[in-house]
Design a protein around this motif. Structure first.
Motif, PDB file in Angstrom:
ATOM      1  N   GLY A 122       2.326 -42.282   7.698  1.00 58.16           N
ATOM      2  CA  GLY A 122       3.914 -42.018   7.537  1.00 58.16           C
ATOM      3  C   GLY A 122       4.456 -40.990   8.113  1.00 58.16           C
ATOM      4  O   GLY A 122       5.684 -40.721   8.443  1.00 58.16           O
ATOM      5  N   ILE A 123       3.517 -39.912   8.339  1.00 60.59           N
ATOM      6  CA  ILE A 123       4.153 -38.699   8.978  1.00 60.59           C
ATOM      7  C   ILE A 123       3.907 -38.828  10.557  1.00 60.59           C
ATOM      8  O   ILE A 123       4.630 -38.413  11.216  1.00 60.59           O
ATOM      9  CB  ILE A 123       3.005 -37.439   8.622  1.00 60.59           C
ATOM     10  N   LEU A 124       2.897 -39.586  10.907  1.00 56.96           N
ATOM     11  CA  LEU A 124       2.323 -39.763  12.446  1.00 56.96           C
ATOM     12  C   LEU A 124       3.497 -40.633  13.308  1.00 56.96           C
ATOM     13  O   LEU A 124       3.821 -40.586  14.315  1.00 56.96           O
ATOM     14  CB  LEU A 124       0.930 -39.922  12.884  1.00 56.96           C
ATOM     15  N   THR A 125       3.594 -41.722  12.441  1.00 57.70           N
ATOM     16  CA  THR A 125       4.249 -42.797  13.083  1.00 57.70           C
ATOM     17  C   THR A 125       5.658 -42.475  13.409  1.00 57.70           C
ATOM     18  O   THR A 125       5.962 -42.711  14.922  1.00 57.70           O
ATOM     19  CB  THR A 125       4.233 -43.984  12.112  1.00 57.70           C
ATOM     20  N   THR A 182       7.139 -47.672   7.904  1.00 59.43           N
ATOM     21  CA  THR A 182       5.857 -46.697   7.448  1.00 59.43           C
ATOM     22  C   THR A 182       6.464 -45.852   6.306  1.00 59.43           C
ATOM     23  O   THR A 182       5.596 -45.569   5.508  1.00 59.43           O
ATOM     24  CB  THR A 182       5.336 -46.078   8.722  1.00 59.43           C
ATOM     25  N   ILE A 183       7.663 -45.191   6.539  1.00 54.36           N
ATOM     26  CA  ILE A 183       8.266 -44.679   5.360  1.00 54.36           C
ATOM     27  C   ILE A 183       8.261 -45.269   3.960  1.00 54.36           C
ATOM     28  O   ILE A 183       7.878 -44.611   2.887  1.00 54.36           O
ATOM     29  CB  ILE A 183       9.424 -43.803   5.610  1.00 54.36           C
ATOM     30  N   SER A 184       8.908 -46.399   4.220  1.00 53.29           N
ATOM     31  CA  SER A 184       8.845 -47.249   2.920  1.00 53.29           C
ATOM     32  C   SER A 184       7.459 -47.700   2.569  1.00 53.29           C
ATOM     33  O   SER A 184       7.352 -47.683   1.302  1.00 53.29           O
ATOM     34  CB  SER A 184       9.686 -48.646   3.505  1.00 53.29           C
ATOM     35  N   ALA A 185       6.632 -48.029   3.322  1.00 53.27           N
ATOM     36  CA  ALA A 185       5.189 -48.310   3.067  1.00 53.27           C
ATOM     37  C   ALA A 185       4.610 -47.063   2.202  1.00 53.27           C
ATOM     38  O   ALA A 185       4.038 -47.237   1.180  1.00 53.27           O
ATOM     39  CB  ALA A 185       4.270 -48.668   4.132  1.00 53.27           C
ATOM     40  N   ARG A 231      19.467 -53.380  -5.943  1.00 48.96           N
ATOM     41  CA  ARG A 231      19.660 -54.476  -7.037  1.00 48.96           C
ATOM     42  C   ARG A 231      19.153 -55.894  -6.879  1.00 48.96           C
ATOM     43  O   ARG A 231      18.743 -56.308  -7.553  1.00 48.96           O
ATOM     44  CB  ARG A 231      21.110 -54.468  -7.319  1.00 48.96           C
ATOM     45  N   LYS A 232      18.858 -56.153  -5.554  1.00 47.30           N
ATOM     46  CA  LYS A 232      18.395 -57.445  -5.248  1.00 47.30           C
ATOM     47  C   LYS A 232      16.988 -57.371  -5.238  1.00 47.30           C
ATOM     48  O   LYS A 232      16.156 -58.288  -5.363  1.00 47.30           O
ATOM     49  CB  LYS A 232      19.086 -57.787  -3.845  1.00 47.30           C
ATOM     50  N   PHE A 233      16.306 -56.345  -4.517  1.00 44.37           N
ATOM     51  CA  PHE A 233      14.894 -56.326  -4.119  1.00 44.37           C
ATOM     52  C   PHE A 233      14.131 -55.141  -5.083  1.00 44.37           C
ATOM     53  O   PHE A 233      14.457 -54.059  -4.962  1.00 44.37           O
ATOM     54  CB  PHE A 233      14.531 -56.017  -2.577  1.00 44.37           C
ATOM     55  N   LEU A 234      13.187 -55.711  -5.772  1.00 42.55           N
ATOM     56  CA  LEU A 234      12.392 -54.652  -6.653  1.00 42.55           C
ATOM     57  C   LEU A 234      11.581 -53.711  -5.905  1.00 42.55           C
ATOM     58  O   LEU A 234      11.504 -52.561  -6.327  1.00 42.55           O
ATOM     59  CB  LEU A 234      11.495 -55.478  -7.613  1.00 42.55           C
ATOM     60  N   GLY A 235      11.114 -53.864  -4.689  1.00 46.29           N
ATOM     61  CA  GLY A 235      10.267 -53.051  -3.967  1.00 46.29           C
ATOM     62  C   GLY A 235      10.862 -52.142  -3.132  1.00 46.29           C
ATOM     63  O   GLY A 235      10.222 -51.081  -2.558  1.00 46.29           O
ATOM     64  N   GLN A 236      12.190 -52.016  -3.050  1.00 46.48           N
ATOM     65  CA  GLN A 236      13.014 -50.826  -2.156  1.00 46.48           C
ATOM     66  C   GLN A 236      13.158 -49.645  -3.142  1.00 46.48           C
ATOM     67  O   GLN A 236      14.135 -49.594  -3.999  1.00 46.48           O
ATOM     68  CB  GLN A 236      14.275 -51.513  -1.840  1.00 46.48           C
ATOM     69  N   ILE A 237      12.556 -48.755  -2.892  1.00 41.34           N
ATOM     70  CA  ILE A 237      12.562 -47.621  -3.720  1.00 41.34           C
ATOM     71  C   ILE A 237      12.386 -46.282  -2.744  1.00 41.34           C
ATOM     72  O   ILE A 237      12.442 -46.317  -1.696  1.00 41.34           O
ATOM     73  CB  ILE A 237      11.216 -47.122  -4.341  1.00 41.34           C
ATOM     74  N   TYR A 238      12.881 -45.136  -3.271  1.00 42.30           N
ATOM     75  CA  TYR A 238      13.048 -43.967  -2.499  1.00 42.30           C
ATOM     76  C   TYR A 238      12.475 -42.808  -3.475  1.00 42.30           C
ATOM     77  O   TYR A 238      12.753 -42.592  -4.781  1.00 42.30           O
ATOM     78  CB  TYR A 238      14.515 -43.648  -2.396  1.00 42.30           C
ATOM     79  N   VAL A 239      11.627 -42.104  -2.976  1.00 48.79           N
ATOM     80  CA  VAL A 239      10.957 -41.069  -3.741  1.00 48.79           C
ATOM     81  C   VAL A 239      11.493 -39.446  -3.099  1.00 48.79           C
ATOM     82  O   VAL A 239      10.952 -39.260  -1.964  1.00 48.79           O
ATOM     83  CB  VAL A 239       9.409 -41.097  -3.705  1.00 48.79           C
ATOM     84  N   GLU A 262      -1.614 -51.363   9.059  1.00 48.29           N
ATOM     85  CA  GLU A 262      -1.763 -50.674   7.799  1.00 48.29           C
ATOM     86  C   GLU A 262      -0.276 -50.789   7.357  1.00 48.29           C
ATOM     87  O   GLU A 262      -0.179 -50.988   6.088  1.00 48.29           O
ATOM     88  CB  GLU A 262      -2.140 -49.367   7.990  1.00 48.29           C
ATOM     89  N   ALA A 263       0.842 -50.754   8.020  1.00 50.26           N
ATOM     90  CA  ALA A 263       2.184 -50.785   7.392  1.00 50.26           C
ATOM     91  C   ALA A 263       2.518 -52.139   7.108  1.00 50.26           C
ATOM     92  O   ALA A 263       3.052 -52.555   6.180  1.00 50.26           O
ATOM     93  CB  ALA A 263       3.219 -50.297   8.571  1.00 50.26           C
ATOM     94  N   LEU A 264       1.866 -53.052   8.061  1.00 49.09           N
ATOM     95  CA  LEU A 264       2.129 -54.679   7.926  1.00 49.09           C
ATOM     96  C   LEU A 264       1.544 -55.144   6.569  1.00 49.09           C
ATOM     97  O   LEU A 264       2.260 -55.770   5.795  1.00 49.09           O
ATOM     98  CB  LEU A 264       1.400 -55.314   9.149  1.00 49.09           C
ATOM     99  N   PHE A 265       0.306 -54.459   6.297  1.00 49.63           N
ATOM    100  CA  PHE A 265      -0.296 -54.860   4.947  1.00 49.63           C
ATOM    101  C   PHE A 265       0.443 -54.319   3.899  1.00 49.63           C
ATOM    102  O   PHE A 265       0.733 -54.889   2.639  1.00 49.63           O
ATOM    103  CB  PHE A 265      -1.753 -54.579   4.898  1.00 49.63           C
ATOM    104  N   ALA A 266       0.978 -53.033   4.101  1.00 51.67           N
ATOM    105  CA  ALA A 266       1.704 -52.347   2.882  1.00 51.67           C
ATOM    106  C   ALA A 266       3.102 -52.785   2.414  1.00 51.67           C
ATOM    107  O   ALA A 266       3.563 -52.821   1.478  1.00 51.67           O
ATOM    108  CB  ALA A 266       1.611 -50.873   3.300  1.00 51.67           C
ATOM    109  N   ASP A 267       3.601 -53.315   3.573  1.00 49.96           N
ATOM    110  CA  ASP A 267       4.864 -54.151   3.345  1.00 49.96           C
ATOM    111  C   ASP A 267       5.050 -55.492   3.051  1.00 49.96           C
ATOM    112  O   ASP A 267       6.064 -56.021   3.271  1.00 49.96           O
ATOM    113  CB  ASP A 267       5.737 -53.618   4.678  1.00 49.96           C
TER     114      ASP A 267
END
Length: 793
Positions: free
Chosen positions: A201-204, A390-393, A417-425, A315-320
């Protein structure tokens, strides 16, 4: 005359019979026509449903391009430059490198990930290394923190398979569960893969944006490399600064941008093949791979590090993956991504066969001049989309690690509100931005960043292969021959790439190792401290006999109010409670022990969230409430945790009073039998009894048959339940106090120095800067009571 009349009468009867027969035949024909019409209608509806499903699948396939394949699709920006960083010595090496790229894309992204690994997605809701770990935790007792209860397995989302006792899967399960060291090794393997994805997520963003901005120098040669780096840094700062808005508002743009990108690189690739050199198509023969290595030389072996970049993004493919069904991801790759990438790489190979000196900027120099600037804009937009993926992953994996007790408590914001997996840390976002800018400005070229990127990706692939081996054995129950074939083929290819990356550790490959080591230290120390705290609470929990010996008043003054005592124990009375009542002269009239625990499932439905149980006799007014969450569930600000907790508690008391009354009717044996089973589950004061599940919807359905026999319930038993509800309500109105333990962990004096550093400094610092439980559960400060205690490890 009479005969004629008789004959006429007989004839009339015959006519009536014939008429009835014709009527019945007519009714039969009508029924047949009606059934045929119904069948035709059913077939038409099935056709429409299939047509609608097919259209929906195609739509999801199109949308998956922007989320899943952005990173993999932007690899043509930098692959050939990193493959030949010192220039091309032999033109035939281009054909060999292209052949390696073709078969790398075929073996790893296509065959391994898209058609095998992507199926291990936790019912389509979870993905990444921790999703694989969650699957393993449900099929074997490999969690280091053993806080699961068998009632957790009754969740609708807790899917698992069983196997024969003497099967290979059962033997593997027993082997894993036999020693704690094996469970620890498995967790460390998962943490290593997670840390490498964080490094990704840093290098991509660094390599993708820097490569896209590098196109400025092709048409504007007077621009220095410093200007290109500055432009890349500005884009990166802008990208990380808008993360708090989420991708919901602009996500609809991602798929069209990436789709246009794939069409553009495929069109340019076909143009270059036709114009420059059609002979590059012979690279589809694997013979040229053999010839490439036969010519020997260390440079050809180390060039695998550059070729490795052609499959980065998997790796991002599998994580997303959790945002889309597997079939949609498979269609998008086989129909659009795979052929477009093959054409793009073949076109670049054809161009540099004719102009080998242009290998450093092969992508931009191979673009026809008339479409150069539009292509530059599309490339920059595609690089931003790839970085976002990659950041989202990374955010998703951090959230999963937090749920497994392997990451300090950080703020997690739900952006859609629509998608459970969309988060921000937020904390992770700014850390990624600082490190990404440091990598971009520090290296200033694609080659060293590419070496770092390849090292991270190949380690993630190795970790995924080892975890998939266990998944195939324990979850899918594949034959050991299939497992052996998959594992050996994957390890041969990936270890080959890994051996090549070892030569580039001093050329930038050390970066992801340092980043991963830092995050691994943080995650492991935090998990170790959490584990020791749980073991301390389990070892020092108060016996039920001691509680009963205190009597209903607990040896204190029971003041009006409700005390919510938070603990990590799902059974037993925590040590914090004894610490509390031995130092204070009073306790609340109603005490509820609250345990919030995370399970190895992607989500826990709201109606199955809480488990409630009574502790001790009724006049003690003590309860336990276990709140269960999955690794994708969030504690949102608008959630009224306290309100839902009391609703579950009231429902439990009403149901308990009804069941006790219903069993007085001996005629309803079947109902009483089921009630008695529930009563046994409720427990009669024994802390080792099972927890009873009383969820919001299922409990109401359970009450329904009890109401049918409610005429036999005595008034006193009904009043007992009503009186207790009124009593609890009155105590709630008097005030609710949240009692939380502020446990301080210290290393023993005789402990080794590295344990003292880890516990007294690293873990203490992480505890100090992480979020408090009171903030996560939205506890008002005026009703919060912290109870401090120290224990040594």
């Amino acid at each position: 005359m009479a005969a004629r009349v008789e004959a006429a009468t007989m004839g009339g009867e015959i006519d009536e019979e014939e008429s009835d027969e014709r009527g019945s035949m007519w009714d039969l024909d009508q029924k047949l026509d009606q059934s045929m019409d119904e069948e035709a209608g059913r077939l038409r509806n099935m056709y429409r449903e299939k047509k609608f499903s097919a259209l929906l699948l195609l739509q999801l396939s199109f949308q998956s391009l922007g989320v899943v394949y952005g990173d993999l699709g932007t690899s043509p920006l930098y692959v050939f430059y990193n493959t030949f960083p010192h220039g091309i010595k032999d033109p035939e090496d281009i054909i060999g490198a292209l052949s390696l790229i073709i078969y790398s894309l075929t073996l790893i992204p296509l065959l391994k990930y898209v058609f095998v690994v992507c199926k291990a997605n936790d019912n389509g809701q979870g993905s990444g290394t921790f999703a694989l770990y969650s699957l393993l935790c449900r099929h074997a007792k490999v969690k280091t923190i053993q806080n699961q209860h068998r009632t957790d397995e009754e969740l609708t989302t807790y899917s698992r398979t069983t196997f024969h006792e003497h099967s290979f899967a059962a033997k593997t399960k027993r082997w894993l569960e036999k020693r704690t060291s094996r469970k620890t090794a498995l967790l460390i393997l998962v943490l290593v893969g997670t840390c490498m994805v964080i490094g990704d997520g840093i290098l991509t963003p660094a390599i993708s944006v820097l490569s896209a901005a590098g196109g400025l120098r092709v048409n504007l040669p007077h621009i220095s490399n410093g200007v290109v780096v500055f432009v890349a840094v500005v884009i990166l700062v802008s990208l990380f600064s808008v993360q708090h808005y989420g991708t919901d508002r602009v996500g609809w743009l991602f798929a069209p941008i990436v789709f246009l990108w794939f069409l553009s690189i495929a069109s340019i690739g076909m143009y270059n093949i036709w114009k420059h050199d059609t002979s590059v198509l012979k690279a589809f023969s694997p013979v040229y791979i053999y010839r490439y290595f036969k010519r020997g030389g260390r440079d050809r072996w180390t060039s695998l590090g550059g070729i490795m970049l052609s499959i980065t993004g998997i790796e991002a493919l599998f994580a997303d993956l959790s945002h889309f069904p597997v079939s949609a991801v498979q269609i998008a790759f086989t129909v659009i991504v795979f052929p477009c990438l093959l054409l793009a790489y073949s076109g670049q190979a054809a161009y540099i066969r004719r102009y080998p000196d242009h290998v450093a900027d092969a992508f931009y120099r191979s673009i026809p001049g008339s479409v150069y600037w539009p292509m530059f804009i599309i490339a920059t937009a595609a690089a931003i989309v790839a970085s976002q993926a990659t950041i989202s992953a990374t955010f998703s994996l951090v959230k999963q690690a937090l749920a497994h007790g392997c990451f300090p408590r950080v703020k997690v914001v739900h952006t859609s509100r629509k998608f459970l997996g969309q988060i921000y840390v937020p904390d992770i976002n700014w850390i990624l931005m600082i490190l990404c800018i440091a990598v971009t400005a520090g290296f200033k070229n694609q080659s060293q960043i590419g070496n770092a990127y390849g090292t991270a990706v190949v380690i993630v692939m190795l970790v995924t292969t080892l975890l998939m081996t266990l998944i195939m054995i324990l979850v899918w129950r594949c034959h050991w021959v299939l497992v052996l074939i998959f594992t050996v083929l994957s390890l041969v290819v990936e270890c080959t790439y890994f051996s090549a990356m070892l030569f580039k550790i001093d050329q930038g490959g050390w970066v992801p190792l340092v980043i991963a080591a830092a995050f691994l230290l943080i995650m492991w120390v935090w998990h170790y401290g959490t584990l020791k705290r749980y073991e301390f609470e389990m070892h020092c929990r108060v016996s039920m006999a001691w509680i009963l010996g205190l009597g209903p008043s607990l040896g204190l003054v029971r003041v009006p109010g409700v005390g919510l005592v938070y603990t990590e124990l799902a059974s037993g009375v925590p040590h914090i409670f004894s610490h509390f009542i031995t130092n204070l002269p009073a306790i609340h009239s109603v005490v509820v022990f609250v345990c919030v625990k995370n399970l190895p499932v992607y989500t826990v439905p709201e109606e199955e969230r809480f488990l409630v149980k009574r502790i001790g006799p009724k006049n003690f007014h003590m309860f336990r409430c276990v709140a269960r969450y999955g690794y994708r569930d969030l504690h949102k600000k608008d959630d009224d945790f306290e309100k839902r907790l009391f609703e579950s508690l009231f429902l439990y008391v009403r149901l308990e009073s009804m069941m006790e009354g219903g069993c007085s009717d001996s005629d309803d044996y079947s109902i009483c039998g089921s009630q008695q089973q529930l009563k046994d589950t409720l427990g009669n004061g024994n802390e080792n009894e099972n927890l009873a599940t009383f969820d919001t919807f299922d409990s109401i359905e359970s009450i329904t048959p009890v109401k049918r026999v409610s005429n036999t319930v005595t008034a006193s038993s009904q009043m007992s339940g009503v009186d207790e509800l009124e009593f609890i309500n009155g105590c709630r109105d008097a005030g609710v106090v949240h009692i939380m333990g502020n446990t301080v962990v210290r290393a023993r004096r005789e402990a080794r120095f590295y344990k003292k550093i880890a516990i007294d400094y690293v873990y203490a610092f992480l505890r100090k800067i992480c979020r408090e439980h009171s903030v996560i559960y939205n506890v008002p400060q005026e009703s919060l009571l912290n109870v401090g205690q120290i224990f040594y490890v």
